[in-house]
Design a protein around this motif. Structure first.
Motif, PDB file in Angstrom:
ATOM      1  N   GLN A 166     -21.310 -61.307 -36.236  1.00 36.72           N
ATOM      2  CA  GLN A 166     -22.499 -62.080 -36.066  1.00 36.72           C
ATOM      3  C   GLN A 166     -22.616 -63.303 -36.854  1.00 36.72           C
ATOM      4  OE1 GLN A 166     -25.193 -61.569 -33.881  1.00 36.72           O
ATOM      5  NE2 GLN A 166     -25.117 -59.471 -33.140  1.00 36.72           N
ATOM      6  N   HIS A 167     -23.456 -64.181 -36.425  1.00 39.90           N
ATOM      7  CA  HIS A 167     -23.740 -65.250 -37.413  1.00 39.90           C
ATOM      8  C   HIS A 167     -24.645 -64.813 -38.230  1.00 39.90           C
ATOM      9  CE1 HIS A 167     -22.284 -68.996 -35.160  1.00 39.90           C
ATOM     10  NE2 HIS A 167     -22.043 -67.905 -34.200  1.00 39.90           N
ATOM     11  N   ILE A 174     -37.059 -68.533 -49.420  1.00 36.99           N
ATOM     12  CA  ILE A 174     -36.487 -69.558 -50.144  1.00 36.99           C
ATOM     13  C   ILE A 174     -36.677 -69.132 -51.504  1.00 36.99           C
ATOM     14  CG2 ILE A 174     -36.395 -71.957 -50.980  1.00 36.99           C
ATOM     15  CD1 ILE A 174     -37.838 -72.359 -48.068  1.00 36.99           C
ATOM     16  N   VAL A 175     -35.411 -69.061 -52.328  1.00 38.31           N
ATOM     17  CA  VAL A 175     -35.632 -68.704 -53.955  1.00 38.31           C
ATOM     18  C   VAL A 175     -35.629 -70.088 -54.728  1.00 38.31           C
ATOM     19  CG1 VAL A 175     -35.096 -66.266 -53.772  1.00 38.31           C
ATOM     20  CG2 VAL A 175     -33.217 -68.083 -53.954  1.00 38.31           C
ATOM     21  N   PHE A 219     -21.201 -62.251 -40.462  1.00 40.31           N
ATOM     22  CA  PHE A 219     -20.971 -60.901 -40.788  1.00 40.31           C
ATOM     23  C   PHE A 219     -20.668 -59.908 -40.051  1.00 40.31           C
ATOM     24  CE2 PHE A 219     -24.598 -58.794 -39.078  1.00 40.31           C
ATOM     25  CZ  PHE A 219     -25.435 -59.804 -38.801  1.00 40.31           C
ATOM     26  N   ASP A 278     -31.984 -55.963 -44.297  1.00 41.64           N
ATOM     27  CA  ASP A 278     -32.431 -54.886 -43.676  1.00 41.64           C
ATOM     28  C   ASP A 278     -33.221 -55.376 -42.463  1.00 41.64           C
ATOM     29  OD1 ASP A 278     -31.501 -52.860 -45.705  1.00 41.64           O
ATOM     30  OD2 ASP A 278     -33.309 -53.320 -46.614  1.00 41.64           O
ATOM     31  N   THR A 279     -33.873 -56.512 -42.547  1.00 39.57           N
ATOM     32  CA  THR A 279     -34.523 -57.159 -41.651  1.00 39.57           C
ATOM     33  C   THR A 279     -34.006 -58.367 -41.166  1.00 39.57           C
ATOM     34  OG1 THR A 279     -36.003 -58.210 -43.173  1.00 39.57           O
ATOM     35  CG2 THR A 279     -36.640 -55.808 -42.415  1.00 39.57           C
ATOM     36  N   PHE A 280     -33.181 -58.972 -42.098  1.00 41.90           N
ATOM     37  CA  PHE A 280     -32.573 -60.405 -41.887  1.00 41.90           C
ATOM     38  C   PHE A 280     -33.834 -61.308 -41.699  1.00 41.90           C
ATOM     39  CE2 PHE A 280     -28.862 -58.375 -40.964  1.00 41.90           C
ATOM     40  CZ  PHE A 280     -27.772 -59.239 -41.322  1.00 41.90           C
ATOM     41  N   ASP A 281     -34.974 -61.187 -42.805  1.00 39.84           N
ATOM     42  CA  ASP A 281     -35.926 -62.286 -43.162  1.00 39.84           C
ATOM     43  C   ASP A 281     -35.346 -63.026 -44.184  1.00 39.84           C
ATOM     44  OD1 ASP A 281     -38.074 -61.459 -41.197  1.00 39.84           O
ATOM     45  OD2 ASP A 281     -38.594 -59.575 -42.541  1.00 39.84           O
ATOM     46  N   GLU A 282     -35.685 -64.524 -43.987  1.00 37.61           N
ATOM     47  CA  GLU A 282     -35.027 -65.454 -45.160  1.00 37.61           C
ATOM     48  C   GLU A 282     -36.558 -65.901 -45.948  1.00 37.61           C
ATOM     49  OE1 GLU A 282     -33.162 -68.644 -43.189  1.00 37.61           O
ATOM     50  OE2 GLU A 282     -31.745 -67.384 -42.526  1.00 37.61           O
ATOM     51  N   ARG A 298     -29.110 -67.348 -39.200  1.00 37.07           N
ATOM     52  CA  ARG A 298     -29.558 -67.192 -37.819  1.00 37.07           C
ATOM     53  C   ARG A 298     -30.531 -68.255 -37.411  1.00 37.07           C
ATOM     54  NH1 ARG A 298     -26.925 -62.730 -36.020  1.00 37.07           N
ATOM     55  NH2 ARG A 298     -27.970 -63.419 -34.134  1.00 37.07           N
ATOM     56  N   ASN A 299     -30.734 -69.231 -38.118  1.00 39.61           N
ATOM     57  CA  ASN A 299     -31.402 -70.378 -37.821  1.00 39.61           C
ATOM     58  C   ASN A 299     -30.917 -70.976 -36.507  1.00 39.61           C
ATOM     59  OD1 ASN A 299     -33.052 -72.780 -37.333  1.00 39.61           O
ATOM     60  ND2 ASN A 299     -32.922 -73.444 -39.259  1.00 39.61           N
ATOM     61  N   PRO A 300     -31.335 -71.110 -35.284  1.00 38.62           N
ATOM     62  CA  PRO A 300     -30.578 -71.550 -34.102  1.00 38.62           C
ATOM     63  C   PRO A 300     -30.452 -73.163 -34.158  1.00 38.62           C
ATOM     64  CG  PRO A 300     -32.633 -70.498 -33.438  1.00 38.62           C
ATOM     65  CD  PRO A 300     -32.676 -70.365 -34.945  1.00 38.62           C
TER      66      PRO A 300
END
Lengths: 669, 411, 284
Positions: free
Chosen positions: A444-445, A501-502, A435, A495-499, A448-450
């Motif tokens: 940036q990626h 699962i839906v 993005f 906003d926070t880049f929290d993930e 974000r999971n490294p």
């Protein structure tokens, strides 16, 4: 009152047998209603199309059916070509509308069953391998009824709770000695008990089989019971000559025998050891350990005793092999049980049952009434040890309220107020979602999971305001080769880049920890072919090769809502899905009302949905760019030249002219 | 108190039936391990010729140990021609006694690929992968700091910490551990034995009418309950230790190796993103301890259920149903990213590779807690609640301080 | 009705629980007296057919029970030691069930059950659950079930164990009442249970029959062997160690000790009339 009534009263009322039986049927029926899934979901999702073809070929394979398939394949391909030609002629002005309708209507009728044809064609491929034994039929009902070797836990628990107290209760109440001293006690009473249990088990087994039969009959229909067993792929290699109905009856008979055998085993152990816990433990271990313990699925059928008979479908299966990836040789995954061996097993098990029954009677006999007092049975300290459900769980609603326009061809990118998300191909052909921060231009990626190993992120994103979604496959390496085990759709709050699962789907078709649940490969195929997705407040829409499936986020219920022969383009505005059909018309599908309608005069191979317009290459006007207002359906022409392709941003439309293949910019203003 | 515990232990667990069950189940577990070895091992008779095993261990002397460039070059000098010759699958598949494995060139290729090249490649490249993870985590830390997401910042800091300086410098034989960490059958056997043995702990007092007598003795109330719980805990620990030891020894003997004890856990490819940086032998111990704890929590559940009944029939059936339901739930969430649903089930401690093969986190009041820690904590909470349940539901003397009324529900 | 035991023997793990037991029983109460572990229950279990003897025969009216088979069971009524019965059954349901097991016609069984409940004073409790009955009441239900088929042989294994004195007396009276025209084999170690109602007593010790006879004959056998010694506290200990003591009674600072001994234990000892308890103690 006869003794058998007294014993029945004791068993069903005082020992709460009726309560347990009632609970069993309630749970059993509810679990069937709630958890039953068709063996071939595609058939159910395309029921009418499938039925159209099935009705024409139902029955044995014949030369006619072979011709039918050859003709039908040719007809469908031909029809597609003809339809395309007719559309082209119509849009080029060579024919008028009434002529076009006259030509296209019968062609459309042929094509509307194409998906059904694909399913029946798969069946045709299977049947023509062994045309003598395999017939065309609707398989889901019979597959559900007989094509599984799952152990019915509820039924086992019911037998345990029902049969164990029959003798243990006497020992617990210290009535065993008193019973031995009365005229109809002892052997008589034991005989009544055994008889009563046998009758109860027979009734239960038949009722349960009847319930299952009724359920599958009502839900799917169980027609063509006279077709050979091999018509079901589960029994593909079977050498048994039996019809489907006969097989069901045989299976029921085997289950009946297995249940009786288990009941006698429980009684035997309880008479021998006189303790509830030990009886329950021994019988549970004797059933569950061989069921879980064996590597080869068929091994349990080679053991005498109740387990094989209680599962029993394996007796009708043939040898099945897979190639050993190490040495390339074919190895058994299932070994057929020959009729002779089955007979041996049956006789041995029957002898064991008779032996156990005799032992129960001998131990329940008054010593003065013993017929042959020469031998006696000592308490044998024998311990005969021989012995996913796929998740469609979804989290609650995603973002309600605002909705965003989704265009399938832009599925690799999404833009919101602050960021621009897109798929980037990096060196080494690796792709990743990145993005760009609009304000700074920083890249940036997105994921974000490294820890990227054992995870594959798909090249598709969907955005809705500040919530952006991506799709990934997780794998494990518990075997030599990596295996895909889960598809997930992840929501990222930008906003926070929290993930979060839906949506998750377990794709693992191999054994899990103790192999409690087995799944069906056919269902998995679709999830491996998902090329895009979008969401609304309640549902997730998964885009496959030739269909769109809707999955309810809370219930996991899945249905096919749209079918197309070729996926050209589709778009979604939060409520309506727009897609291009076989005739290049844009069809709108209202996801709330499930009403589908063709947009008149909108003929195109490519369009883009904006907030209030559909911008498209007008097939009826030499591929010039047009815009149609979604609310009032008015058209306006945007370019005067034919266009090869176009895209746009907030300020301008960029297009490649067909005439000179040069790119032009046209400002909105 | 110790005497009381010893008595309780003798009373409930030193029974011939339990000892016989343990011995038989141990044999069964060994048989199961043998079938795993026979089916999966690259050196088992059913998969390959005996030459593979001999060749492997001969070459192991050469290629085992520290991974060096010389070894890699030497290995690739053998492997590349094989790979080249078999690339288009036109090479002869006839038996060739001069081949490495005594089979044909394809077998040679497979032998080297599966036994040496792929594992060594993985080990060699792991350091690079770990560095990538660390770099990505560092980037994430900067990013999340910039947008004020402290949870994600801390999470990435933990990941960075975990992966920093991870490398696999030694090439070793790991096949045995590969299958050992996937093995759950013995846990199922242990659970069945626990289910049977623990049914008696409270019920036998009712069956023998000792319950009332116990209530009237000085140590017959809470002390006896405590002694029963302690005896049960000791039994579970002993039982688990026995089975885990049998498993480990059986795996080592059947796979013919005690190698790799000091190799890091992440040397197993399925544990590439492992949440702990321990050696395989340490993992075997940790996993055993956590499994034992998980089984103890389920044992407490069995005990709670048995408190309500006067004979073993219904509690056994209820406990068995609960056990199967928990296994079901665990299988549903196995591999799932829904961490909370996964770890709330104490059964996850029993199949605990799920907790260690990935690095996942749980939001604990804004602090990222590694999910294995959270699972253990939750299991502790379950354990405490169940223990509390036992102390509440077991009948007590009404004259005891603090007891307001009978808390018994004998059904 | 006559019952004859002929050389009955039974071994458990090499140890005799019953050895060469032979006896004849006739109508009336026959007390089977013995200490705990003497073999009473083993004998009864063999008699009723729960256990099989290693050796020996039982005859009823000179007919071998082995040849009688199931027919033998219609002659007997049995009350086991510490009966519990089905706790969740109502008394009347339980008795109906026992009638069925004993093959008693429904109407007859119903009538008999009611009569017997009346006799044992349990009519009011006939709809109570057995689990809710006191020990004494449960024993009375036990004797009712044993009497349902109007057996010619009634076998009671320690029927008064755990009962209070009032219940015990009530039970003893019931037994006396039921003993008319039938053999009642009553195994007990409580002498008072049979002292006044037994026609004959069998003394069983370590699996062997020590003595058989009517209570009076047995008591007579102890003539001049029971003494009353009056002693001080100091002398009491010495007496206790030296002799078999049947009873002791404190009278102010003196103690009267009932001693069983072949000879006069003390110069001041007074010969007294023996009773069945003395007989029991003498032999055990």
């Amino acid at each position: 009152m006869p003794l058998w009534i007294c014993e029945m009263k004791k068993m069903h009322l005082y020992q709460k047998g009726l309560v347990y039986i009632g609970l069993f049927f309630i749970f059993s029926l509810s679990s069937m209603i709630l958890f039953d899934k068709p063996a071939n979901l595609d058939i159910e999702l395309n029921a009418s199309q499938y039925a159209f073809y099935l009705n024409q070929v139902k029955g044995a394979y014949s030369e006619e059916s072979e011709h039918f398939f050859a003709n039908e394949s040719a007809k469908i391909s031909e029809t597609k070509v003809k339809l395309k030609e007719a559309s082209d002629d119509f849009y080029d002005g060579n024919i008028n509308e009434s002529e076009y309708i006259l030509i296209s209507t019968p062609l459309e009728e042929i094509l509307q069953y194409e998906k059904g044809y694909k399913i029946i064609y798969d069946q045709f491929i299977y049947i023509r391998e062994e045309p003598e034994q395999r017939y065309f039929l609707y398989t889901n009902g019979w597959d559900g009824l007989i094509s599984n070797d799952n152990l019915d836990f509820l039924y086992i628990l019911l037998l345990l709770v029902l049969v164990t107290p029959v003798f243990c209760f006497e020992f617990e109440s210290k009535m065993n000695s008193l019973n031995l001293t009365v005229k109809k006690g002892g052997r008589n009473q034991a005989l009544y008990k055994i008889g009563l249990i046998c009758i109860t088990v027979v009734m239960l087994c038949l009722l349960h089989a009847g319930l299952k039969f009724g359920f599958y009959w009502l839900k799917y229909g169980l027609e063509n019971g006279n077709y050979p067993l091999q018509s079901l792929s589960y029994f593909a290699t079977s050498t048994k000559s039996s019809t489907l109905l006969e097989t069901f009856l045989w299976l029921t008979a085997c289950k009946l025998f297995g249940s009786l055998c288990l009941a006698i085993l429980i009684m035997f152990v309880s008479v021998l050891f006189k303790k509830y816990a030990f009886t329950l433990f021994t019988c549970t271990a004797l059933i569950l350990l061989p069921y879980y313990g064996f590597r080869l699925e068929s091994s349990k059928y080679f053991l005498p005793g109740p387990l094989g008979f209680m599962v029993s479908s394996g007796y009708f299966r043939g040898n099945e092999y897979v190639r050993n990836m190490v040495n390339g040789q074919m190895i058994f995954v299932f070994k057929e049980v020959s009729t002779m061996l089955w007979l041996y097993l049956f006789v041995i098990t029957l002898c064991l049952c008779i032996g156990m029954s005799l032992a129960i009677l001998i131990r329940s006999t008054n010593k003065w009434c013993e017929i042959r007092p020469r031998f006696r049975l000592r308490p044998l300290h024998l311990m005969l040890v021989i012995c996913v459900f796929f998740l469609s769980a979804c989290t609650p609603n995603t973002r309600a309220g605002e909705s965003n326009i989704y265009n399938y061809s832009f599925r690799q990118s999404y833009e919101n107020e602050y960021y621009h998300f897109y798929v980037e191909e990096s060196e080494g052909n690796e792709t990743r979602i990145v993005f760009e921060v609009k304000q700074t231009g920083d890249k940036q990626h997105f994921v974000r999971n490294p820890m990227t190993s054992l995870t594959r992120v798909e090249k598709t994103v969907f955005g809705n305001g500040s919530y952006v979604y991506y799709m990934k496959y997780n794998s494990d390496k518990s075997e030599i080769r990596e295996q895909m085990n889960r598809l997930s759709i992840i929501e990222v709050n930008t906003d926070t880049f929290d993930e979060k699962i839906v949506f998750e789907k377990n794709l693992n078709t191999v054994k899990t920890s103790i192999n409690l649940f087995k799944s069906n490969n056919k269902e998995m195929a679709f999830f491996h072919s998902v090329s895009g997705f979008f969401l609304d407040e309640e549902n997730i829409y998964l885009v496959g090769h030739d269909e769109i499936r809707r999955v309810h986020q809370s219930t996991g219920k899945m249905s096919v809502i749209i079918r197309f022969s070729v996926l050209r383009h589709l778009a979604f505005d939060g409520q309506t899905i727009y897609y291009i059909d076989e005739k290049s018309q844009v069809v709108k599908y209202d996801t709330r009302t499930d009403i589908e309608e063709v947009i008149p005069d909108l003929v195109t191979q490519y369009f883009i949905l904006t907030n209030n317009e559909i911008i498209f290459l007008n097939r009826k006007d030499k591929q010039k760019i047009y815009a149609m207002n979604v609310s009032d359906s008015t058209f306006r022409r945007i370019t005067d030249v034919p266009v090869l392709e176009f895209y746009f941003d907030e300020q301008s439309i960029f297009y490649v002219s067909k005439d000179d293949l040069k790119q032009y910019r046209l400002d909105w203003a | 108190m110790i005497k009381l515990i010893v008595f309780e232990f003798q009373k409930h667990f030193l029974k011939p039936s339990i000892i016989v069950a343990v011995l038989l189940f141990s044999l069964l577990s060994i048989a199961k391990i043998h079938s795993i070895q026979n089916t999966n091992s690259l050196f088992s008779g059913s998969n390959t010729s005996p030459a593979w095993k001999g060749l492997y261990w001969n070459l192991y002397e050469e290629f085992g140990g520290a991974i060096t460039n010389e070894k890699i070059e030497k290995l690739m000098a053998i492997y590349r021609p094989l790979e080249y010759q078999t690339a288009d699958r036109t090479a002869s598949s006839d038996h060739n006694p001069d081949s490495y494995t005594g089979g044909n060139i394809y077998m040679d290729r497979n032998f080297f690929m599966w036994n040496y090249v792929n594992p060594m490649k993985y080990a060699y490249e792991y350091k690079m992968y770990a560095n990538q993870v660390v770099s990505a985590a560092e980037r994430n830390m900067d990013f999340f700091e910039s947008i004020g997401n402290t949870f994600e910042y801390k999470k990435n800091a933990v990941i960075k910490e975990l992966f920093q300086e991870r490398s696999i410098s030694i090439f070793s034989y790991k096949e045995m551990y590969h299958y050992y960490v996937q093995y759950d059958f013995s846990a199922f056997l242990v659970l069945l034995i626990c289910l049977y043995s623990l049914m008696h702990v409270f019920i036998s007092e009712k069956e023998t009418d000792m319950e009332m007598l116990l209530l009237t003795t000085k140590s017959g109330n809470n002390k006896t309950i405590f002694a029963k719980l302690m005896a049960s805990a000791i039994f579970v620990c002993m039982l688990c230790s026995w089975f885990w030891t049998v498993d480990f020894v059986a795996f080592s003997l059947l796979f013919g190796s005690f190698e790799s004890a000091s190799t890091p856990l992440y040397a197993l490819e399925d544990f590439v993103n492992s949440s702990i940086g321990v050696s395989l032998s340490q993992y075997a111990i940790i996993s055993g301890l956590i499994k034992t704890f998980g089984i103890f929590v389920l044992s407490l559940l069995f005990l709670v259920v048995s408190c309500f009944f006067k004979n073993a029939l219904v509690p056994f059936i209820i406990s068995l149903s609960i056990m199967i339901s928990l296994i079901f739930m665990n299988e549903v969430y196995m591999g799932s990213g829904r961490t909370l649903q996964k770890i709330i089930n104490p059964f996850v401690l029993i199949v605990n590779r799920e907790l260690f093969r990935k690095t996942e986190f749980v939001d604990s009041f804004g602090y990222p807690m590694l999910h294995y820690m959270a699972a253990i904590l939750l299991a502790v909470v379950w354990g405490l609640l169940l223990t509390l349940g036992i102390t509440v539901f077991v009948k007590k003397n009404t004259l005891r301080k603090g007891v307001k009324r009978h808390a018994i529900m004998d059904l | 009705m006559k019952v004859m035991f002929n050389n009955i023997s039974k071994q458990y793990k090499g140890k005799y629980a019953l050895k060469d037991f032979s006896a004849k029983l006739e109508n009336g109460v026959c007390g089977l007296l013995g200490a705990n572990g003497a073999g009473k229950t083993t004998l009864i279990n063999i008699f009723v057919g729960i256990l099989k003897s290693d050796y020996g025969h039982v005859y009823i009216n000179e007919k071998d029970t082995k040849s009688m088979g199931n027919h033998f069971l219609s002659h007997i009524g049995y009350l086991p030691q510490y009966p519990q019965f089905y706790k969740n059954f109502e008394v009347i349901d339980f008795l109906r069930y026992m009638c069925v097991l004993k093959d008693i016609p429904k109407k007859q069984g119903e009538k008999r059950a009611k009569e017997l409940l009346e006799i044992v004073n349990l009519s009011d409790a006939c709809n109570k659950k057995i689990g809710a009955l006191s020990g004494g009441m449960r024993q009375r239900v036990g004797i009712v079930q044993a009497m349902l088929n109007d057996p010619s042989i009634l076998i009671l294994d320690e029927p008064t164990a755990g009962l209070d004195p009032q219940e015990r007396i009530r039970f003893r009276n019931l037994i006396a009442q039921f003993s008319e025209n039938r053999i009642v084999l009553l195994a007990t170690h409580i002498v008072s249970d049979i002292e006044y109602i037994a026609n004959q007593v069998l003394l069983l010790k370590e699996g062997r029959l020590m003595k058989q006879g009517s209570p009076q004959v047995l008591i007579d056998g102890l003539k001049d062997k029971v003494w009353m010694v009056t002693a001080t506290n100091e002398k009491m200990v010495e007496t206790l160690q030296q002799f078999k003591i049947s009873n002791m009674m404190r009278d102010h600072d003196k103690i009267h000790i009932r001693v069983i001994h072949e000879e006069k234990p003390d110069a001041h000892a007074v010969n007294v009339q023996a009773n069945l308890e003395d007989v029991f103690l003498y032999y055990f």
